[in-house]
Design a protein around this motif. Structure first.
Motif, PDB file in Angstrom:
ATOM      1  N   PHE A  94      15.810 -91.536   5.099  1.00 39.55           N
ATOM      2  CA  PHE A  94      15.424 -90.917   6.369  1.00 39.55           C
ATOM      3  C   PHE A  94      14.640 -91.911   7.221  1.00 39.55           C
ATOM      4  O   PHE A  94      14.881 -92.042   8.422  1.00 39.55           O
ATOM      5  CB  PHE A  94      14.591 -89.651   6.137  1.00 39.55           C
ATOM      6  N   GLU A  95      13.702 -92.611   6.599  1.00 40.65           N
ATOM      7  CA  GLU A  95      12.893 -93.584   7.332  1.00 40.65           C
ATOM      8  C   GLU A  95      13.763 -94.670   7.961  1.00 40.65           C
ATOM      9  O   GLU A  95      13.561 -95.050   9.108  1.00 40.65           O
ATOM     10  CB  GLU A  95      11.852 -94.207   6.407  1.00 40.65           C
ATOM     11  N   SER A  96      14.746 -95.155   7.198  1.00 42.09           N
ATOM     12  CA  SER A  96      15.667 -96.167   7.739  1.00 42.09           C
ATOM     13  C   SER A  96      16.506 -95.584   8.867  1.00 42.09           C
ATOM     14  O   SER A  96      16.727 -96.225   9.891  1.00 42.09           O
ATOM     15  CB  SER A  96      16.600 -96.688   6.644  1.00 42.09           C
ATOM     16  N   GLY A  97      16.986 -94.361   8.668  1.00 44.74           N
ATOM     17  CA  GLY A  97      17.797 -93.708   9.690  1.00 44.74           C
ATOM     18  C   GLY A  97      17.029 -93.498  10.980  1.00 44.74           C
ATOM     19  O   GLY A  97      17.573 -93.654  12.077  1.00 44.74           O
ATOM     20  N   ALA A  98      15.747 -93.156  10.864  1.00 39.41           N
ATOM     21  CA  ALA A  98      14.915 -92.943  12.048  1.00 39.41           C
ATOM     22  C   ALA A  98      14.740 -94.229  12.850  1.00 39.41           C
ATOM     23  O   ALA A  98      14.401 -94.188  14.034  1.00 39.41           O
ATOM     24  CB  ALA A  98      13.561 -92.378  11.639  1.00 39.41           C
ATOM     25  N   LYS A  99      15.014 -95.363  12.224  1.00 36.46           N
ATOM     26  CA  LYS A  99      14.970 -96.657  12.919  1.00 36.46           C
ATOM     27  C   LYS A  99      16.355 -97.046  13.434  1.00 36.46           C
ATOM     28  O   LYS A  99      16.542 -98.142  13.954  1.00 36.46           O
ATOM     29  CB  LYS A  99      14.444 -97.732  11.972  1.00 36.46           C
ATOM     30  N   GLY A 100      17.339 -96.155  13.244  1.00 36.55           N
ATOM     31  CA  GLY A 100      18.673 -96.396  13.770  1.00 36.55           C
ATOM     32  C   GLY A 100      19.674 -96.956  12.781  1.00 36.55           C
ATOM     33  O   GLY A 100      20.787 -97.315  13.162  1.00 36.55           O
ATOM     34  N   LEU A 101      19.318 -97.028  11.497  1.00 36.24           N
ATOM     35  CA  LEU A 101      20.223 -97.591  10.499  1.00 36.24           C
ATOM     36  C   LEU A 101      20.893 -96.462   9.713  1.00 36.24           C
ATOM     37  O   LEU A 101      20.238 -95.762   8.943  1.00 36.24           O
ATOM     38  CB  LEU A 101      19.459 -98.508   9.547  1.00 36.24           C
ATOM     39  N   LEU A 102      22.187 -96.310   9.916  1.00 36.02           N
ATOM     40  CA  LEU A 102      22.970 -95.284   9.223  1.00 36.02           C
ATOM     41  C   LEU A 102      23.590 -95.886   7.977  1.00 36.02           C
ATOM     42  O   LEU A 102      24.348 -96.850   8.051  1.00 36.02           O
ATOM     43  CB  LEU A 102      24.072 -94.739  10.139  1.00 36.02           C
TER      44      LEU A 102
END
Length: 135
Positions: A94-102
């Motif tokens: 989730f933390e990575s995704g919140a930075k735009g990394l899917l």
């Protein structure tokens, strides 16, 4: 010549399929087109599934925060977050995704931040559509 043959063949097949089946077929074709959103641009969207709920939720947060999505997206994100609470790896995703990394379940990743604005919107729509099915 081959293109014409293929086009005529598709037209004949479509004409022989009942109307309800045509709409189902059209839906499947649209889904397939969405899953290969970036193929024409040289990339393929990562697969979103139960193992990637955290990443999808994070990207939805990124998309809402940056005004690429509105409406239902925040609600979908919240429902996905409720499913991953207490799961360390999903929370990290989730933390990575919140930075735009899917991060996809197929091992592919996509940095949404690196896309043009138009592609960001399409990528966010793809995530929302696929993440909604995980609720």
């Amino acid at each position: 010549m081959r293109f014409r043959f293929a086009l005529v063949s598709l037209a004949l097949i479509a004409a022989s399929v009942p109307v309800l089946a045509q709409s189902d077929l059209l839906g499947k074709l649209k889904d397939q087109a969405g899953s290969s959103l970036g193929e024409n641009l040289g990339f393929q969207m990562p697969a979103i599934g139960s193992s990637t709920i955290g990443s999808a939720a994070g990207v939805l947060q990124y998309c809402v925060k940056n005004n690429y999505l509105g409406g239902d997206a925040a609600s979908v994100k919240d429902k996905l977050l409720a499913k991953i609470t207490g799961q360390k790896q999903q929370e990290k995703n989730f933390e990575s995704g919140a930075k735009g990394l899917l991060k996809g379940g197929d091992g592919k990743t996509l940095n949404v931040k690196m896309l043009s604005s138009k592609l960001k919107v399409k990528a966010c729509d793809y995530v929302l559509k696929n993440a909604s099915s995980l609720i």
